[in-house]
Design a protein around this motif. Structure first.
Motif, PDB file in Angstrom:
ATOM      1  N   ASP A 163      53.509  50.578  20.483  1.00  0.00           N
ATOM      2  CA  ASP A 163      51.830  51.081  21.242  1.00  0.00           C
ATOM      3  C   ASP A 163      51.849  49.552  21.581  1.00  0.00           C
ATOM      4  O   ASP A 163      51.371  48.326  20.219  1.00  0.00           O
ATOM      5  CB  ASP A 163      51.586  51.197  19.774  1.00  0.00           C
ATOM      6  CG  ASP A 163      49.928  51.793  20.595  1.00  0.00           C
ATOM      7  OD1 ASP A 163      49.848  51.703  21.800  1.00  0.00           O
ATOM      8  OD2 ASP A 163      48.824  52.242  19.573  1.00  0.00           O
ATOM      9  N   VAL A 164      51.745  49.692  22.498  1.00  0.00           N
ATOM     10  CA  VAL A 164      51.485  47.323  23.461  1.00  0.00           C
ATOM     11  C   VAL A 164      50.471  47.517  23.521  1.00  0.00           C
ATOM     12  O   VAL A 164      49.587  48.698  23.833  1.00  0.00           O
ATOM     13  CB  VAL A 164      52.665  46.899  23.616  1.00  0.00           C
ATOM     14  CG1 VAL A 164      52.273  46.119  24.198  1.00  0.00           C
ATOM     15  CG2 VAL A 164      54.037  47.621  23.632  1.00  0.00           C
ATOM     16  N   GLU A 165      49.820  46.080  22.759  1.00  0.00           N
ATOM     17  CA  GLU A 165      48.013  46.066  23.931  1.00  0.00           C
ATOM     18  C   GLU A 165      47.834  45.368  24.371  1.00  0.00           C
ATOM     19  O   GLU A 165      49.096  44.044  24.506  1.00  0.00           O
ATOM     20  CB  GLU A 165      47.787  45.476  22.138  1.00  0.00           C
ATOM     21  CG  GLU A 165      46.636  45.499  23.362  1.00  0.00           C
ATOM     22  CD  GLU A 165      45.076  45.010  21.824  1.00  0.00           C
ATOM     23  OE1 GLU A 165      44.800  46.404  22.017  1.00  0.00           O
ATOM     24  OE2 GLU A 165      44.091  44.337  21.425  1.00  0.00           O
ATOM     25  N   LEU A 166      48.283  44.768  25.432  1.00  0.00           N
ATOM     26  CA  LEU A 166      48.828  44.198  26.531  1.00  0.00           C
ATOM     27  C   LEU A 166      47.037  43.306  27.214  1.00  0.00           C
ATOM     28  O   LEU A 166      46.120  44.693  27.850  1.00  0.00           O
ATOM     29  CB  LEU A 166      48.999  45.483  27.653  1.00  0.00           C
ATOM     30  CG  LEU A 166      49.526  44.140  29.468  1.00  0.00           C
ATOM     31  CD1 LEU A 166      50.138  43.576  29.356  1.00  0.00           C
ATOM     32  CD2 LEU A 166      50.176  45.454  30.398  1.00  0.00           C
ATOM     33  N   ILE A 167      47.234  41.898  27.547  1.00  0.00           N
ATOM     34  CA  ILE A 167      46.305  41.464  27.783  1.00  0.00           C
ATOM     35  C   ILE A 167      46.435  40.526  29.153  1.00  0.00           C
ATOM     36  O   ILE A 167      47.668  40.003  29.485  1.00  0.00           O
ATOM     37  CB  ILE A 167      45.725  40.419  26.348  1.00  0.00           C
ATOM     38  CG1 ILE A 167      45.545  40.989  25.530  1.00  0.00           C
ATOM     39  CG2 ILE A 167      45.253  39.135  27.292  1.00  0.00           C
ATOM     40  CD1 ILE A 167      44.850  40.190  24.419  1.00  0.00           C
ATOM     41  N   ASP A 168      45.636  40.200  30.652  1.00  0.00           N
ATOM     42  CA  ASP A 168      45.628  39.676  31.433  1.00  0.00           C
ATOM     43  C   ASP A 168      45.012  38.729  31.407  1.00  0.00           C
ATOM     44  O   ASP A 168      43.670  38.527  31.058  1.00  0.00           O
ATOM     45  CB  ASP A 168      45.616  41.181  32.581  1.00  0.00           C
ATOM     46  CG  ASP A 168      45.380  40.713  34.205  1.00  0.00           C
ATOM     47  OD1 ASP A 168      45.981  39.125  34.199  1.00  0.00           O
ATOM     48  OD2 ASP A 168      45.046  41.009  35.008  1.00  0.00           O
ATOM     49  N   LEU A 169      45.969  37.542  31.268  1.00  0.00           N
ATOM     50  CA  LEU A 169      44.678  36.236  30.984  1.00  0.00           C
ATOM     51  C   LEU A 169      43.442  35.879  32.372  1.00  0.00           C
ATOM     52  O   LEU A 169      42.614  35.514  31.760  1.00  0.00           O
ATOM     53  CB  LEU A 169      45.873  35.354  31.235  1.00  0.00           C
ATOM     54  CG  LEU A 169      46.915  34.913  29.598  1.00  0.00           C
ATOM     55  CD1 LEU A 169      47.496  34.069  30.158  1.00  0.00           C
ATOM     56  CD2 LEU A 169      45.760  34.585  28.328  1.00  0.00           C
ATOM     57  N   ARG A 170      44.289  36.050  33.724  1.00  0.00           N
ATOM     58  CA  ARG A 170      43.298  36.202  34.661  1.00  0.00           C
ATOM     59  C   ARG A 170      43.323  34.261  35.255  1.00  0.00           C
ATOM     60  O   ARG A 170      43.722  34.549  36.237  1.00  0.00           O
ATOM     61  CB  ARG A 170      41.927  37.148  34.755  1.00  0.00           C
ATOM     62  CG  ARG A 170      42.225  38.263  34.181  1.00  0.00           C
ATOM     63  CD  ARG A 170      41.553  38.977  34.850  1.00  0.00           C
ATOM     64  NE  ARG A 170      39.985  39.185  34.500  1.00  0.00           N
ATOM     65  CZ  ARG A 170      38.889  40.044  34.386  1.00  0.00           C
ATOM     66  NH1 ARG A 170      39.257  41.334  35.455  1.00  0.00           N
ATOM     67  NH2 ARG A 170      38.049  39.913  33.386  1.00  0.00           N
ATOM     68  N   SER A 194      45.955  39.637  39.002  1.00  0.00           N
ATOM     69  CA  SER A 194      47.111  40.627  39.149  1.00  0.00           C
ATOM     70  C   SER A 194      46.458  41.925  39.675  1.00  0.00           C
ATOM     71  O   SER A 194      47.284  42.036  40.754  1.00  0.00           O
ATOM     72  CB  SER A 194      47.517  41.045  37.322  1.00  0.00           C
ATOM     73  OG  SER A 194      46.742  41.777  37.207  1.00  0.00           O
ATOM     74  N   SER A 195      45.477  41.730  39.547  1.00  0.00           N
ATOM     75  CA  SER A 195      45.207  42.893  40.122  1.00  0.00           C
ATOM     76  C   SER A 195      44.019  43.066  41.617  1.00  0.00           C
ATOM     77  O   SER A 195      43.947  41.785  41.695  1.00  0.00           O
ATOM     78  CB  SER A 195      44.016  44.247  39.783  1.00  0.00           C
ATOM     79  OG  SER A 195      42.479  43.398  39.496  1.00  0.00           O
ATOM     80  N   ALA A 196      44.678  43.731  42.769  1.00  0.00           N
ATOM     81  CA  ALA A 196      43.069  43.861  43.817  1.00  0.00           C
ATOM     82  C   ALA A 196      42.158  43.439  43.536  1.00  0.00           C
ATOM     83  O   ALA A 196      41.315  42.630  44.315  1.00  0.00           O
ATOM     84  CB  ALA A 196      43.856  44.574  45.094  1.00  0.00           C
ATOM     85  N   ARG A 197      40.908  43.844  42.692  1.00  0.00           N
ATOM     86  CA  ARG A 197      40.251  43.871  41.809  1.00  0.00           C
ATOM     87  C   ARG A 197      39.715  42.362  41.962  1.00  0.00           C
ATOM     88  O   ARG A 197      38.782  42.303  42.066  1.00  0.00           O
ATOM     89  CB  ARG A 197      39.659  44.834  41.294  1.00  0.00           C
ATOM     90  CG  ARG A 197      38.276  44.997  40.919  1.00  0.00           C
ATOM     91  CD  ARG A 197      38.382  45.442  39.472  1.00  0.00           C
ATOM     92  NE  ARG A 197      36.462  45.424  39.348  1.00  0.00           N
ATOM     93  CZ  ARG A 197      35.900  46.171  39.107  1.00  0.00           C
ATOM     94  NH1 ARG A 197      35.927  46.819  40.137  1.00  0.00           N
ATOM     95  NH2 ARG A 197      34.803  45.664  38.735  1.00  0.00           N
ATOM     96  N   ASP A 198      41.088  41.211  40.919  1.00  0.00           N
ATOM     97  CA  ASP A 198      41.046  40.331  40.322  1.00  0.00           C
ATOM     98  C   ASP A 198      41.384  39.317  41.735  1.00  0.00           C
ATOM     99  O   ASP A 198      40.277  38.734  41.755  1.00  0.00           O
ATOM    100  CB  ASP A 198      41.545  40.541  39.101  1.00  0.00           C
ATOM    101  CG  ASP A 198      40.739  40.880  37.974  1.00  0.00           C
ATOM    102  OD1 ASP A 198      40.062  41.200  38.068  1.00  0.00           O
ATOM    103  OD2 ASP A 198      41.453  41.204  36.916  1.00  0.00           O
ATOM    104  N   HIS A 199      41.987  39.690  42.609  1.00  0.00           N
ATOM    105  CA  HIS A 199      41.799  39.328  43.654  1.00  0.00           C
ATOM    106  C   HIS A 199      40.132  38.802  44.620  1.00  0.00           C
ATOM    107  O   HIS A 199      40.100  37.416  44.542  1.00  0.00           O
ATOM    108  CB  HIS A 199      42.867  39.751  44.575  1.00  0.00           C
ATOM    109  CG  HIS A 199      44.281  38.699  44.018  1.00  0.00           C
ATOM    110  ND1 HIS A 199      45.178  39.918  43.966  1.00  0.00           N
ATOM    111  CD2 HIS A 199      45.412  38.211  44.895  1.00  0.00           C
ATOM    112  CE1 HIS A 199      46.426  39.529  43.135  1.00  0.00           C
ATOM    113  NE2 HIS A 199      46.485  38.301  43.937  1.00  0.00           N
ATOM    114  N   LYS A 200      39.877  39.667  44.602  1.00  0.00           N
ATOM    115  CA  LYS A 200      38.364  39.606  45.139  1.00  0.00           C
ATOM    116  C   LYS A 200      37.623  38.399  44.338  1.00  0.00           C
ATOM    117  O   LYS A 200      36.860  38.123  44.987  1.00  0.00           O
ATOM    118  CB  LYS A 200      38.082  40.635  45.338  1.00  0.00           C
ATOM    119  CG  LYS A 200      36.774  41.275  46.129  1.00  0.00           C
ATOM    120  CD  LYS A 200      36.363  41.959  46.857  1.00  0.00           C
ATOM    121  CE  LYS A 200      34.850  41.815  47.182  1.00  0.00           C
ATOM    122  NZ  LYS A 200      34.807  43.201  48.012  1.00  0.00           N
TER     123      LYS A 200
END
Length: 340
Positions: free
Chosen positions: A243-250, A156-162
Motif C-alpha cells: 500500500d503506497v502513499e504517493l506525494i507529488d512535491l509540485r 505534474s497535472s494540467a490543473r497544477d500547470h495552470k
C-alpha cells in the motif's frame, strides 16, 4: 474551490492549461509580457503560448532571436523596471547559455539591493527525458534549487500547470517553472489529477506538496512526469498487498518537508523517485531533511531511485533503462516490501 469553479471544469491537457493561465494573467495584469524563441507566431514549440500574439500583440508577446543570454537579460531589466516578464527558454538543456543572467542577476539582485529591487520574473522552460539524447534530455531542477534566490516548481497535472503558472507570474520572487516535455507532448492523454481544470483563473500555492494517493506501507515522493509513472507502479503492487502513499512535491523551492516527514513517520519507509541525476541532488536532500526532522533511527528503510550519473543515451531503449519508469519503480517498491 468555489461552486462556480467546480461547475466550470473542463478536460484540457498540460499545454492548454499553461496557455490558458498565461492568457488570463496577461488579461488581468498589463505588466505581464512573454518573450522567447517561437513564443509568438508559432505559439510556442509545445503550443503553450498559442493565440497570445493575436490577442496581445508583438509588444507583449515577443519573438526573439536565438540569443538566450540577451533576451534573458532583457527580462531581468524588464522586471527591475516594473514589468512581470515570462521568459521562455525552449529546453532547459539550453540554460547554460544564459546562466550568468539567471543566477548572478535574476536570483541575486533582490538580495544585493537589500530587498529594494523586486524581481517578478518567470523562467519558463521544458525539461525531462523524451528520447532526444544527451543534450536535449535533462531535468536540472536540482541545479536551480542549489542556487539561492529562486523558487523552483515542476508540476505534474494540467490543473497544477495552470495554477502554478498563475502563482509564478504573481510572485514577486524569481521563479523557475519547469514543464515536462513528455507531458506537453502527450496531448491526448489525461494525467493524474489533471483532466478537470477550472475555466476561471486560480492559484496553486508554491511550496505545498499534494498527497495524490493515500497508503500505509511505503511513502513514495516524486514530481513532474514521474508522478504518473509512480501512480502506475503503485497500482501494480497494490494487488500484491503493498500500500503506497504517493506525494507529488509540485515545487522544490520551497520544499514541503513537513508533508513528506509526516507521511514517512506513518509508513516507516521512504522512497524518493527523481528523473534528475542521482548524486548531489533532490533525492538525497529530501532524505536528509526528513531524517533531520524525525531523527536518524526513525525510518526502517530509505531508498533513492534516480538517473545514474551519466549523460542520457540517444537510443530510447537505453534511456528507458536509465530513467525511472513504472516497471522500475514497481521493482524497487517490491524490494522494499520484501526486505521488511
Amino acid at each position: 474551490m468555489t461552486a462556480d469553479m467546480t461547475a466550470n471544469m473542463r478536460k484540457i491537457n498540460a499545454s492548454q492549461a499553461v496557455a490558458e493561465s498565461l492568457f488570463q494573467e496577461m488579461e488581468r495584469d498589463e505588466r505581464v509580457v512573454i518573450l522567447g524563441e517561437d513564443v509568438g507566431r508559432c505559439g510556442g514549440v509545445f503550443g503553450s503560448s498559442r493565440n497570445l500574439l493575436d490577442r496581445f500583440g508583438p509588444m507583449r508577446v515577443r519573438d526573439t532571436p536565438i540569443s538566450e543570454m540577451s533576451f534573458t537579460g532583457m527580462g531581468v531589466g524588464m522586471a527591475m523596471a516594473g514589468l512581470r516578464p515570462v521568459v521562455e527558454i525552449m529546453f532547459v538543456d539550453f540554460i547554460g547559455v544564459c546562466l550568468e543572467q539567471v543566477y548572478n542577476a535574476m536570483a541575486k539582485i533582490p538580495y544585493m539591493s537589500g530587498g529594494r529591487v523586486k524581481m517578478p520574473m518567470v523562467i519558463k522552460t521544458a525539461g525531462g527525458n523524451i528520447g532526444s539524447a544527451a543534450q536535449h534530455s535533462q531535468c536540472l531542477w536540482a541545479t536551480f534549487a542549489h542556487l539561492p534566490g529562486m523558487q523552483v516548481v515542476a508540476p505534474s497535472s494540467a490543473r497544477d500547470h495552470k495554477g502554478l503558472m498563475a502563482a509564478a507570474i504573481r510572485s514577486d520572487n524569481p521563479v523557475i517553472f519547469i514543464e515536462h516535455k513528455g507531458l506537453l507532448l502527450k496531448q491526448a492523454k489525461e494525467f493524474l489529477n489533471a483532466g478537470d481544470v477550472p475555466a476561471e483563473a486560480f492559484v496553486t500555492p508554491i511550496g505545498k506538496a499534494d498527497i495524490v494517493r493515500q497508503g500505509g506501507d511505503i511513502t513514495l515522493v516524486t514530481l513532474s512526469a514521474s508522478v504518473e509513472y509512480a501512480m502506475e507502479a503503485a497500482a501494480q503492487v497494490a494487488g500484491e498487498g503493498i500500500d503506497v502513499e504517493l506525494i507529488d512535491l509540485r515545487s522544490i523551492v520551497p520544499l514541503d518537508v513537513e508533508t513528506v516527514a509526516q507521511s514517512a513517520a506513518k509508513t516507516g519507509r521512504l522512497l524518493v523517485v527523481d528523473e534528475d541525476y542521482l548524486s548531489f541532488g533532490l533525492s538525497a536532500e529530501i532524505i536528509v531533511r526528513v531524517l533531520e526532522r524525525l531523527g536518524p533511527s526513525s525510518l526502517r528503510q530509505l531508498r533513492r531511485h534516480a538517473v545514474p550519473d551519466v549523460p542520457i543515451p540517444a537510443a530510447l531503449s537505453l534511456e528507458e533503462v536509465l530513467v525511472p519508469g513504472p516497471a522500475s519503480i514497481a521493482r524497487v517498491l517490491r524490494e522494499m516490501a520484501a526486505a521488511s
